[in-house]
Design a protein around this motif. Structure first.
Motif, short mmCIF file in Angstrom:
data_model
loop_
_atom_site.label_atom_id
_atom_site.label_comp_id
_atom_site.label_asym_id
_atom_site.label_seq_id
_atom_site.Cartn_x
_atom_site.Cartn_y
_atom_site.Cartn_z
N VAL A 1 1.17 -0.96 -0.25
CA VAL A 1 0.24 -0.07 -0.09
C VAL A 1 0.64 1.27 -0.12
N THR A 2 1.98 1.04 0.38
CA THR A 2 2.99 2.52 0.26
C THR A 2 3.87 3.10 -0.69
N ALA A 3 3.33 2.08 -2.11
CA ALA A 3 3.74 2.29 -3.50
C ALA A 3 3.60 1.48 -4.43
N THR A 4 3.32 2.28 -5.83
CA THR A 4 3.02 1.55 -6.78
C THR A 4 4.00 0.70 -7.46
N PRO A 5 4.54 -0.40 -7.44
CA PRO A 5 5.70 -1.48 -8.19
C PRO A 5 6.36 -1.02 -9.48
N GLU A 6 4.73 -1.44 -9.74
CA GLU A 6 4.86 -0.57 -11.35
C GLU A 6 4.93 0.46 -11.79
N VAL A 7 5.01 1.39 -11.48
CA VAL A 7 5.64 3.25 -11.11
C VAL A 7 7.24 3.22 -11.26
N LEU A 8 7.64 2.52 -9.57
CA LEU A 8 8.95 3.11 -9.11
C LEU A 8 9.82 1.88 -9.81
N ILE A 9 9.43 0.74 -10.79
CA ILE A 9 10.42 0.10 -11.67
C ILE A 9 11.32 0.58 -12.32
N GLN A 10 10.16 1.84 -13.37
CA GLN A 10 10.32 2.85 -14.09
C GLN A 10 11.62 3.10 -13.53
N THR A 11 10.57 4.27 -12.61
CA THR A 11 11.47 5.37 -11.66
C THR A 11 12.95 5.30 -11.71
N LEU A 12 13.05 3.88 -10.37
CA LEU A 12 14.35 3.23 -9.84
C LEU A 12 14.58 2.64 -10.27
#
Length: 283
Positions: free
Chosen positions: A231-242
């Protein structure tokens, strides 16, 4: 109100305290308490906000068979000193000072962190020249979108012991654990004990977008792991940015798991961390 901890958790704490080697490290006016399990190459793991060394309850046995596992209570948590500061830099200064005393500043070690502890581990890796590899489980500080399941309850205003424990169970459901059966007496006991003893406010730091700034200063390999429903993140989004544009960064999404992924999916995380930090795995 100081809620009582259930007997199962008290027995668990007594058992693992008897196995741990306890180190109290003085840094200036503060004591930082570390627990060491096992022998071998050092691996230091940092707990989340409103947490303690017990955030790694289901990982100690497996990881300490392969590594010398070092679990601190960060300043303002558990039995470490209450800080007279609220800034993040001071928390990192004190924690890093304790590490330098325990390991020596030039001794290469592995680091990992969960939630707020992931942000802590990233900033320690940015400042400490001798960090072999880094593993971040649902790290805070990413600045990306979150997916709240429900509003957290303020257990501090509860009027009875039963209301406190119900708030703890609700908050585990809303924020930490996906499957109802995982909200077991040990999870409730650990969460209750850790919340009651938390004296440092991490939330503001975890919500900022400073994680990648710290990671850009670290030249080693990084593994990110998220529960599928964190709930603290949207992994698919963070995979792209991080992760996506960084050749030395890898990621893993654990199915049917929430934020406290190393508790809910302990077997998968234990195997992942053992393999990630293995000196035989060059990457």
């Amino acid at each position: 109100m100081d809620p009582k901890i259930n007997t199962l958790t008290l027995d668990w704490i007594a058992d693992y305290e008897s196995r741990a080697k306890r180190h109290v490290v003085r840094v200036g006016e503060y004591d930082v308490v570390w627990r060491q399990f096992g022998q071998g190459e050092p691996l230091a793991l940092f707990h989340g906000g409103h947490g303690s060394w017990m955030h790694w309850a289901r990982n100690i046995d497996a990881l300490s068979q392969k590594y010398s596992l070092w679990l601190p209570n960060l300043p303002g948590y558990g039995d470490s000193s209450t800080p007279q500061f609220d800034d993040f830099t001071s928390l990192i200064d004190v924690t890093l000072g304790s590490m330098d005393q325990l390991f020596g500043s030039s001794v290469a070690i592995n680091l990992g962190g969960f939630s707020f502890g992931g942000l802590v581990a990233a900033n320690l890796a940015a400042r400490r020249p001798a960090v072999k590899k880094l593993a971040l489980l649902g790290p805070g500080g990413h600045g990306g979108p979150r997916r709240p399941r429900g509003k957290l309850q303020n257990w501090k205003i509860a009027e009875s012991e039963a209301q406190v424990l119900e708030a703890m169970r609700h908050n585990l459901w809303a924020h930490m654990l996906y499957a109802d059966e995982q909200i077991d007496p040990l999870a409730v006991g650990i969460h209750t004990d850790s919340c009651v003893k938390t004296r440092y406010r991490s939330r503001g730091h975890s919500f900022k977008g400073d994680l990648n700034q710290a990671l850009d200063l670290y030249q080693g390999q990084i593994l990110f792991a998220w529960g599928e429903h964190d709930v603290t993140a949207t992994p698919e989004v963070l995979i792209q940015t991080l992760v996506a544009s960084y050749p030395d960064r890898e990621h893993l999404i654990i199915r049917d798991a929430w934020h406290w992924v190393q508790y809910e999916a302990a077997q998968a995380i234990n195997q992942t961390l053992i393999e990630w930090f293995s000196p035989e795995l060059k990457g």
